[in-house]
Design a protein around this motif. Structure first.
Motif, short mmCIF file in Angstrom:
data_model
loop_
_atom_site.label_atom_id
_atom_site.label_comp_id
_atom_site.label_asym_id
_atom_site.label_seq_id
_atom_site.Cartn_x
_atom_site.Cartn_y
_atom_site.Cartn_z
N PHE A 159 30.83 70.32 41.05
CA PHE A 159 30.62 69.30 40.49
C PHE A 159 29.75 69.47 39.23
CE2 PHE A 159 30.90 67.96 44.79
CZ PHE A 159 32.05 67.30 44.92
N VAL A 160 30.13 70.80 38.30
CA VAL A 160 29.64 70.86 37.23
C VAL A 160 30.34 70.35 36.05
CG1 VAL A 160 28.87 72.98 35.68
CG2 VAL A 160 29.00 73.01 38.16
N ASP A 161 29.74 69.74 34.95
CA ASP A 161 30.31 69.24 34.03
C ASP A 161 31.28 70.15 33.26
OD1 ASP A 161 28.53 70.61 32.46
OD2 ASP A 161 27.68 69.07 31.56
N LYS A 162 32.17 69.57 32.48
CA LYS A 162 33.25 70.39 31.88
C LYS A 162 32.63 71.19 30.94
CE LYS A 162 37.76 69.81 29.92
NZ LYS A 162 38.73 68.77 29.35
N GLU A 163 31.80 70.89 30.10
CA GLU A 163 31.26 71.93 29.05
C GLU A 163 30.86 73.03 29.80
OE1 GLU A 163 30.52 68.70 28.92
OE2 GLU A 163 31.81 68.07 27.56
N THR A 164 29.77 73.07 30.90
CA THR A 164 29.15 74.04 31.49
C THR A 164 30.20 75.08 32.11
OG1 THR A 164 27.09 72.52 31.66
CG2 THR A 164 27.49 74.70 33.07
N ALA A 165 31.22 74.35 32.83
CA ALA A 165 32.18 75.12 33.34
C ALA A 165 33.06 75.97 32.31
CB ALA A 165 33.10 74.09 34.26
N GLU A 166 33.46 75.31 31.20
CA GLU A 166 34.08 76.22 30.14
C GLU A 166 33.36 77.29 29.62
OE1 GLU A 166 35.37 73.34 27.10
OE2 GLU A 166 37.20 72.54 28.50
N GLU A 167 31.94 77.09 29.61
CA GLU A 167 31.00 78.04 29.15
C GLU A 167 30.90 79.09 29.85
OE1 GLU A 167 26.65 78.50 27.85
OE2 GLU A 167 27.25 76.74 27.48
N LEU A 168 30.72 78.85 31.30
CA LEU A 168 30.92 80.02 32.12
C LEU A 168 32.13 80.70 32.24
CD1 LEU A 168 29.11 77.96 35.03
CD2 LEU A 168 27.98 79.85 33.76
N TRP A 169 33.19 80.06 32.04
CA TRP A 169 34.46 80.68 32.26
C TRP A 169 34.37 81.52 30.99
CZ3 TRP A 169 37.86 83.19 34.60
CH2 TRP A 169 39.11 83.34 34.12
#
Length: 112
Positions: free
Chosen positions: A84-94
């Motif tokens: 349930f992480v927001d999209k920007e955080t998920a993209e940064e982690l990836w």
């Protein structure tokens, strides 16, 4: 009495285990066997705690408690909170993961 099962012999189970298994099967196949509903102990939240005393070389004994059962997290959700992480955080982690994988590959180490 039923004959010994061939798979038990090939698996290397002991004679005692084979006899116990045959008796269990005969008990299930008998007319006096009554099937019962399965009751899981998973919902029991009681956890027994064992006190273990451990003496260290430097100091006095310490009491350590070890859980004797698994306690399930019943938060009511079916998915892990990291989903349930927001999209920007998920993209940064990836992106960080992708960069580290590329660097490992360039350095010649196997990618895991």
């Amino acid at each position: 009495m039923a004959s010994l099962c061939l798979t038990c012999v090939s698996e290397g189970t002991s004679l005692e285990e084979q006899v116990r298994r045959i008796k269990d099967i005969e008990a299930i196949e008998s007319d006096s066997f009554v099937p019962q509903a399965f009751k899981s102990s998973r919902d029991d939240t009681k956890s027994a705690v064992v006190q273990v005393k451990q003496e260290s070389e430097k100091g006095p004994s310490q009491d350590i408690s070890l859980p004797m059962s698994i306690v399930y997290d019943d938060s009511g959700t079916l998915a892990h909170p990291s989903l349930f992480v927001d999209k920007e955080t998920a993209e940064e982690l990836w992106l960080n993961r992708l960069i580290s994988l590329r660097q490992e590959r360039l350095m010649g180490s196997p990618v895991t």
